[in-house]
Design a protein around this motif. Structure first.
Motif, mmCIF file in Angstrom:
data_model
loop_
_atom_site.group_PDB
_atom_site.id
_atom_site.type_symbol
_atom_site.label_atom_id
_atom_site.label_comp_id
_atom_site.label_asym_id
_atom_site.label_seq_id
_atom_site.Cartn_x
_atom_site.Cartn_y
_atom_site.Cartn_z
ATOM 1 N N UNK A 97 50.117 31.836 57.160
ATOM 2 C CA UNK A 97 50.619 33.154 57.522
ATOM 3 C C UNK A 97 50.182 34.188 56.482
ATOM 4 N N UNK A 98 49.894 35.399 56.963
ATOM 5 C CA UNK A 98 49.517 36.474 56.050
ATOM 6 C C UNK A 98 50.619 36.776 55.045
ATOM 7 N N UNK A 99 51.861 36.633 55.478
ATOM 8 C CA UNK A 99 52.979 36.899 54.571
ATOM 9 C C UNK A 99 52.966 35.980 53.364
ATOM 10 N N UNK A 100 52.566 34.731 53.566
ATOM 11 C CA UNK A 100 52.494 33.780 52.454
ATOM 12 C C UNK A 100 51.389 34.169 51.477
ATOM 13 N N UNK A 101 50.288 34.683 52.025
ATOM 14 C CA UNK A 101 49.196 35.132 51.156
ATOM 15 C C UNK A 101 49.616 36.373 50.374
ATOM 16 N N UNK A 102 50.347 37.265 51.017
ATOM 17 C CA UNK A 102 50.843 38.467 50.325
ATOM 18 C C UNK A 102 51.745 38.073 49.163
ATOM 19 N N UNK A 103 52.604 37.080 49.379
ATOM 20 C CA UNK A 103 53.475 36.618 48.298
ATOM 21 C C UNK A 103 52.642 36.056 47.147
ATOM 22 N N UNK A 141 48.934 27.433 48.680
ATOM 23 C CA UNK A 141 48.479 28.772 49.061
ATOM 24 C C UNK A 141 48.286 29.622 47.814
ATOM 25 N N UNK A 142 49.227 29.530 46.890
ATOM 26 C CA UNK A 142 49.151 30.343 45.671
ATOM 27 C C UNK A 142 47.948 29.970 44.823
ATOM 28 N N UNK A 143 47.750 28.677 44.593
ATOM 29 C CA UNK A 143 46.625 28.253 43.757
ATOM 30 C C UNK A 143 45.300 28.600 44.414
ATOM 31 N N UNK A 144 45.231 28.479 45.732
ATOM 32 C CA UNK A 144 44.013 28.791 46.469
ATOM 33 C C UNK A 144 43.687 30.282 46.368
ATOM 34 N N UNK A 145 44.678 31.137 46.588
ATOM 35 C CA UNK A 145 44.469 32.590 46.519
ATOM 36 C C UNK A 145 44.083 33.021 45.117
ATOM 37 N N UNK A 146 44.785 32.504 44.116
ATOM 38 C CA UNK A 146 44.497 32.892 42.739
ATOM 39 C C UNK A 146 43.096 32.450 42.319
ATOM 40 N N UNK A 147 42.684 31.266 42.773
ATOM 41 C CA UNK A 147 41.340 30.794 42.432
ATOM 42 C C UNK A 147 40.279 31.691 43.067
ATOM 43 N N UNK A 148 40.509 32.124 44.284
ATOM 44 C CA UNK A 148 39.562 33.023 44.953
ATOM 45 C C UNK A 148 39.445 34.352 44.216
ATOM 46 N N UNK A 200 35.238 41.793 41.305
ATOM 47 C CA UNK A 200 35.487 43.126 41.846
ATOM 48 C C UNK A 200 36.908 43.232 42.389
ATOM 49 N N UNK A 201 37.347 42.194 43.095
ATOM 50 C CA UNK A 201 38.718 42.194 43.610
ATOM 51 C C UNK A 201 39.715 42.137 42.468
ATOM 52 N N UNK A 202 39.448 41.296 41.492
ATOM 53 C CA UNK A 202 40.332 41.170 40.341
ATOM 54 C C UNK A 202 40.475 42.508 39.625
ATOM 55 N N UNK A 227 46.465 39.918 37.228
ATOM 56 C CA UNK A 227 45.150 40.137 36.606
ATOM 57 C C UNK A 227 45.305 40.718 35.215
ATOM 58 N N UNK A 228 44.374 40.364 34.346
ATOM 59 C CA UNK A 228 44.433 40.866 32.978
ATOM 60 C C UNK A 228 44.008 42.335 32.957
ATOM 61 N N UNK A 229 44.824 43.157 32.391
ATOM 62 C CA UNK A 229 44.598 44.597 32.418
ATOM 63 C C UNK A 229 44.105 45.108 31.072
ATOM 64 N N UNK A 230 43.343 46.190 31.189
ATOM 65 C CA UNK A 230 42.924 46.946 29.999
ATOM 66 C C UNK A 230 42.188 46.103 28.969
ATOM 67 N N UNK A 231 41.370 45.153 29.448
ATOM 68 C CA UNK A 231 40.616 44.344 28.503
ATOM 69 C C UNK A 231 39.458 45.121 27.892
#
Length: 216
Positions: free
Chosen positions: A49-55, A4-11, A17-19, A62-66
């Motif tokens: 479960x949505x809770x797993x995606x939230x986690x 779930x984590x790898x899938x969400x992060x890849x998306x 825009x989301x990033x 995300x990389x900030x202030x680039x």
């Protein structure tokens, strides 16, 4: 193996825009999880479960202030030009020779606009209106893919070391996309960046790009 984590992060990495919104803490995790849930379940082929995606979202960093504000303020003059036509031709053994003939024919003319660029299969010729007939004549034996008239260009002098600035073009295109302004063509060199737009969008685009210099 997808998790779930790898899938969400890849998306997220493939949706800038989301990033960008996540990097500024502008998104509600619950709403974003509900938005991503169908796609995550499709990739993993099982209910999630949505809770797993939230986690997974909370673990995403995300990389900030680039993009440094100073770089945007250091952009140079913005020049607008209207009355541009783009011709696109299939590449051939005679295309470069005809290009040379065209350029030689206008070398002594003042105020004309001519820009030539090429990819593996096609070549583009962007010219001012007064050269349309010349292009049609010199390239009459070539295979014309498309022609687009009444374009306008915005040319921007880039900041120093812009090639090392992460996110400069992303920020510009993000502003244009948010305002619903389509970019017909883009050309960049070491020190300049040119956008070609349909004429009805040029004023709005100029105001947006000028705001970058003033407000950032």
């Amino acid at each position: 193996m997808n998790t779930i984590t790898s899938c969400v992060h890849d998306m997220l990495r493939h949706q800038p825009f989301l990033d960008d919104a996540l990097s500024k803490d502008l998104l509600n995790f619950s709403a974003l999880a509900a938005h991503l849930q169908p796609d995550v379940e499709k990739v993993l082929r099982k209910p999630v479960k949505q809770g797993s995606i939230i986690m997974a979202l909370r673990r995403y960093a995300p990389q900030r202030n680039l993009l440094k504000n100073a770089n945007l303020r250091e952009m140079g003059d913005i020049v607008v030009r209207s009355g541009i036509t783009e011709f696109t031709y299939l590449n051939s053994n005679t295309l470069l020779g005809n290009q040379a003939l065209l350029m030689n024919s206008v070398k002594d003319q003042i105020g004309v606009y001519l820009n030539y660029s090429s990819t593996y299969q096609e070549s583009n010729i962007l010219v001012s209106t007064d050269l349309k007939e010349s292009v049609a004549d010199f390239f009459k034996e070539e295979t014309l893919v498309s022609v687009k008239s009444e374009l306008s260009s915005i040319t921007i002098a880039l900041p120093k070391n812009s090639s090392k600035t992460v996110g400069l073009y992303f920020y510009i295109f993000k502003l244009l996309a948010y305002e619903g302004i389509p970019v017909f063509e883009m050309i960049s060199t070491a020190n300049y960046f040119a956008l070609f737009l349909e004429k009805e969008f040029i004023n709005q685009a100029f105001l947006l790009l000028n705001e970058i210099k003033i407000s950032r």
